[in-house]
Design a protein around this motif. Structure first.
Motif, mmCIF file in Angstrom:
data_model
loop_
_atom_site.group_PDB
_atom_site.id
_atom_site.type_symbol
_atom_site.label_atom_id
_atom_site.label_comp_id
_atom_site.label_asym_id
_atom_site.label_seq_id
_atom_site.Cartn_x
_atom_site.Cartn_y
_atom_site.Cartn_z
ATOM 1 N N ASP A 132 34.158 -4.294 20.110
ATOM 2 C CA ASP A 132 35.199 -3.344 20.504
ATOM 3 C C ASP A 132 34.909 -2.862 21.916
ATOM 4 O OD1 ASP A 132 36.811 -2.836 17.939
ATOM 5 O OD2 ASP A 132 34.744 -2.557 17.261
ATOM 6 N N GLU A 134 36.357 -0.215 24.872
ATOM 7 C CA GLU A 134 37.223 0.945 25.064
ATOM 8 C C GLU A 134 37.039 1.502 26.468
ATOM 9 O OE1 GLU A 134 36.567 3.939 22.148
ATOM 10 O OE2 GLU A 134 37.016 2.653 20.429
ATOM 11 N N GLN A 200 46.323 -1.336 22.836
ATOM 12 C CA GLN A 200 45.231 -1.905 22.054
ATOM 13 C C GLN A 200 45.527 -3.367 21.794
ATOM 14 O OE1 GLN A 200 43.035 0.427 19.325
ATOM 15 N NE2 GLN A 200 43.067 -1.132 17.732
#
Length: 319
Positions: A132, A134, A200
């Motif tokens: 992930d 971010e 996203q």
């Protein structure tokens, strides 16, 4: 050795940074302002310049005639990210750039972050299966005396957070080259149709799944990578230069590096100046974003932009 003269097309903050770095590295930066010269004036300057290379640091949608002129005059280019934001625009750019692409650079300077290679080692040794990425920061707080509404970022063509913060998508592709785009979900704003404020992206490939998320909204600037592997889990804070790797029944392993943001720009520019002369890139960076080799990342960015699905809007004063 002859001192390199490099055109810097675009005199905004990033163009001025590149010009300063060229001079710091011993070159001559010849600044060309589209606002002052106009497109025709810049194209004439490219054709008549006694230069060895060019930096293209303009708005993305203005670059096609510039790359055509540079390639026609055998000038390798350092082109800022994103190289292009539509599939056809990217194909057109690469077609024009073909004569100089193997001596050119795409502006993915985050590939020069000193934690990238340790992250690549972790991905390999820990059999990472989940990731992930971010990044988020309140866009209205980026710079003093700067207005989002009056900036490139607010444009439906070439603006938005996915394109603005696409370094994260390039890093994901660099670390996980066998994953492919699956879904792209975005939040917009009623006052800026077609501009994504938060996005996203889901990626997946053989034995690996993950996401890349970026936003213009977070009240505290954050830039984090999380990796989950069979051997360990790890979290990387790109802002503090820290990787924390956690193994079963052992104390966390912490890797800490000191780095300066401009050092990454300098590393990329030094490699570009070496490529201009047909030399090996001095950084010995295996992830050098040479333009001909960076196309898969560029295609992923253009495909993600085209595949955005707006699933709602946010409320925020963007002035």
């Amino acid at each position: 050795m002859t001192q390199q003269r490099i055109l810097v097309i675009g005199t905004g903050s990033i163009g001025m940074r590149h010009a300063g770095n060229i001079e710091q590295l011993g070159g001559i930066a010849e600044r060309l302002s589209l606002r002052e010269l106009g497109l025709e004036g810049v194209l004439k300057s490219i054709a008549s310049a006694k230069a060895q290379g060019a930096v293209i640091a303009t708005a993305t949608q203005l670059r096609q005639p510039l790359i055509e002129a540079c390639a026609a005059n055998a000038l390798p280019v350092y082109v800022e990210k994103p190289v292009a934001y539509t599939r056809q625009g990217l194909a057109d750019f690469y077609n024009a750039a073909a004569p100089v692409a193997d001596r050119s650079i795409a502006g993915f300077m985050m590939r020069y972050h000193p934690l990238l290679r340790p992250l690549q080692d972790i991905v390999a040794k820990d059999a990472v299966f989940r990731f992930d990425f971010e990044i988020g920061h309140d866009v209205t707080q980026w710079r003093a005396n700067w207005s989002f509404a009056d900036s490139y970022a607010a444009l439906p063509q070439g603006g938005g957070v996915l394109l603005d913060l696409c370094h994260e998508l390039d890093l994901a592709h660099t670390l996980f080259p066998n994953t492919a785009l699956k879904t792209v979900e975005s939040l917009g704003h009623d006052d800026f149709p077609g501009v994504d404020m938060a996005t996203q992206i889901a990626l997946a490939g053989p034995g690996q799944t993950g996401s890349v998320a970026m936003d213009y909204l977070a009240p505290v600037f954050s830039r984090v990578i999380r990796l989950r592997g069979q051997g360990a889990i790890a979290e990387c804070d790109l802002l503090t230069g820290t990787i924390t790797r956690r193994l079963p029944d052992a104390a966390p392993e912490i890797t800490q590096v000191e780095f300066d943001r401009n050092a990454m720009f300098l590393g990329a520019m030094a490699d570009f100046m070496a490529l201009i002369d047909g030399k090996e890139a001095p950084s010995a960076n295996p992830n050098i974003p040479r333009l001909d080799r960076a196309r898969p990342s560029c295609e992923m960015i253009a495909n993600a932009w085209a595949d955005r699905q707006f699933c709602g809007t946010i409320k925020k004063d963007m002035t």
